[in-house]
Design an enzyme around this catalytic site. Structure first.
Site, PDB file in Angstrom:
ATOM      1  N   SER A 161     -39.193  12.175 -24.519  1.00  0.00           N
ATOM      2  CA  SER A 161     -38.069  11.248 -24.490  1.00  0.00           C
ATOM      3  C   SER A 161     -37.279  11.321 -25.789  1.00  0.00           C
ATOM      4  CB  SER A 161     -38.565   9.821 -24.251  1.00  0.00           C
ATOM      5  OG  SER A 161     -37.508   8.893 -24.272  1.00  0.00           O
TER       6      SER A 161
ATOM      7  N   LYS B 267     -38.862   5.352 -29.139  1.00  0.00           N
ATOM      8  CA  LYS B 267     -38.857   5.866 -27.762  1.00  0.00           C
ATOM      9  C   LYS B 267     -40.113   5.468 -26.989  1.00  0.00           C
ATOM     10  CE  LYS B 267     -35.830   7.121 -26.683  1.00  0.00           C
ATOM     11  NZ  LYS B 267     -34.670   6.219 -26.391  1.00  0.00           N
TER      12      LYS B 267
ATOM     13  N   ARG C  56     -46.616   4.361 -26.526  1.00  0.00           N
ATOM     14  CA  ARG C  56     -46.434   5.065 -25.256  1.00  0.00           C
ATOM     15  C   ARG C  56     -47.224   6.360 -25.298  1.00  0.00           C
ATOM     16  NH1 ARG C  56     -40.390   7.141 -23.381  1.00  0.00           N
ATOM     17  NH2 ARG C  56     -40.910   7.881 -21.267  1.00  0.00           N
TER      18      ARG C  56
END
Length: 374
Positions: A210, A100, A202
């Site tokens: 997410s 993700k 991320r």
């Protein structure tokens, strides 16, 4: 050429024949165009042997099963080995995560390059326990190299193409390879000791949020984000990871946590220990992580697609080819924004772990995901 059936009108037969010839001609033109484009591209693949052969030998003795002298000789092929050099490009690199963080988008961008050959699918998952542990790992956790390679090449890669096309490379983009860092690095490096890594990370809080939306989408579950975090936090605490005061204690606790973890919303966002274990495995093999691992930030990829892809291609030794932005990606929808209180708690929790990641990676990393940077 076979004559038309007596039940087919001459005009139909001629039209069918013309259509066939046109299709063949079009395919030939497309193939010629593709080949011409590829011939104008100059590659710069770097296959680095271990900088310390003694370390490599110790690594293979400890982690890999090489049953005879031929297996030992072919374990780490060289670029000038005519019968096995194709292996160095099959796979040439892996995209191991983080989940993700944009692995689907990044892999689709990379696959746009004409010199990247497709494997069976994006996420091969070959080295995960569900596919690997039963047939290719001994009771002593050593990897059966020959057997694993035979299965991998038979199932996942276009071996004939890779043997014929010396300018092609392939990849495996399986996000779990980063997360399961206590067991997979040595396993993967036994089978593919030459492998490079392209890692995408991320903001750990956004990644977890997410991940929650994705699980709800896939399972239909309705559990709140906060409850999911509490569950994983309890697993981290039970493993001893949260109470660890030294990296050595974390190393002991991490594999215990991995056995307890399910999706691991918190754990998957603890990037420092995952990269630390991958880096150490590379050093154990006698390879330098700085030259073998390229890290992409999801936020940078979104802001400057062409610039970031130039860096990725340069790392891989591929000539730059402009990337089309209409990439394949998994777009998550959220029932509601994250609660401010939840984000504040997570920022406080991740701060020391992010700082250790910044210290590890250096350059322009310090403070990148700190709240003040928003």
């Amino acid at each position: 050429e076979k004559e038309p059936s007596s039940t087919m009108k001459p005009s139909e037969a001629n039209f069918s024949s013309l259509g066939t010839h046109l299709a063949q001609a079009t395919q030939a033109m497309e193939t010629a165009t593709s080949t011409a484009e590829e011939q104008n591209l100059v590659t710069n693949y770097t296959i680095s042997p271990p900088y310390d052969k003694e370390l490599a030998a110790k690594f293979s003795d400890k982690w890999c099963v090489l049953k005879d002298e031929e297996a030992k000789r072919d374990w780490y092929p060289t670029a000038d080995a005519s019968n096995s050099s194709w292996m160095l490009r099959t796979p040439y690199f892996m995209l191991p995560g983080a989940k993700k963080s944009g692995t689907t988008s990044l892999s689709s961008y990379i696959m746009q390059h004409p010199l990247v050959a497709r494997a069976r699918t994006k996420e091969l998952q070959f080295f995960l326990n569900k596919n690997f542990r039963t047939g290719f790992v001994t009771d002593q956790r050593r990897t059966l190299v020959k057997e694993a390679r035979q299965h991998m090449y038979a199932l996942d890669y276009p071996v004939g193409k890779m043997q014929h096309r010396t300018d092609k490379i392939t990849m495996d983009a399986t996000p779990g390879y980063l997360f399961f860092s206590a067991m997979l690095p040595h396993r993967i490096l036994c089978v593919c000791p030459w492998i490079k890594l392209v890692v995408i990370l991320r903001n750990p809080i956004d990644r977890a949020f997410s991940n929650h939306a994705y699980v709800k989408y896939r399972t239909g579950a309705k559990f709140p984000f906060e409850l999911w975090l509490e569950d994983d936090m309890a697993r981290l605490e039970k493993s001893g990871f949260l109470n660890a005061t030294t990296p050595e204690e974390e190393e002991v606790a991490w594999p215990i946590y991995l056995k307890l973890a399910s999706e691991g919303p918190i754990g998957r966002s603890l990037y420092e220990i995952q990269l630390r274990q991958w880096f150490q495995a590379l050093r154990d093999l006698g390879r330098d992580p700085k030259s073998q691992v390229h890290i992409v930030r999801s936020e940078d990829l979104k802001k400057d697609l062409q610039g970031e892809m130039k860096k990725v291609y340069n790392f891989l030794g591929l000539p730059y080819v402009p990337v089309k932005s209409e990439e394949k990606k998994v777009v998550m929808t959220y029932d509601a924004p994250m609660k401010n209180e939840t984000r504040s708690k997570l920022e406080k929790f991740f701060a020391p772990y992010n700082q250790r990641l910044y210290d590890m990676l250096g350059d322009d990393w310090p403070g990148f995901w700190d709240p003040k940077q928003k």
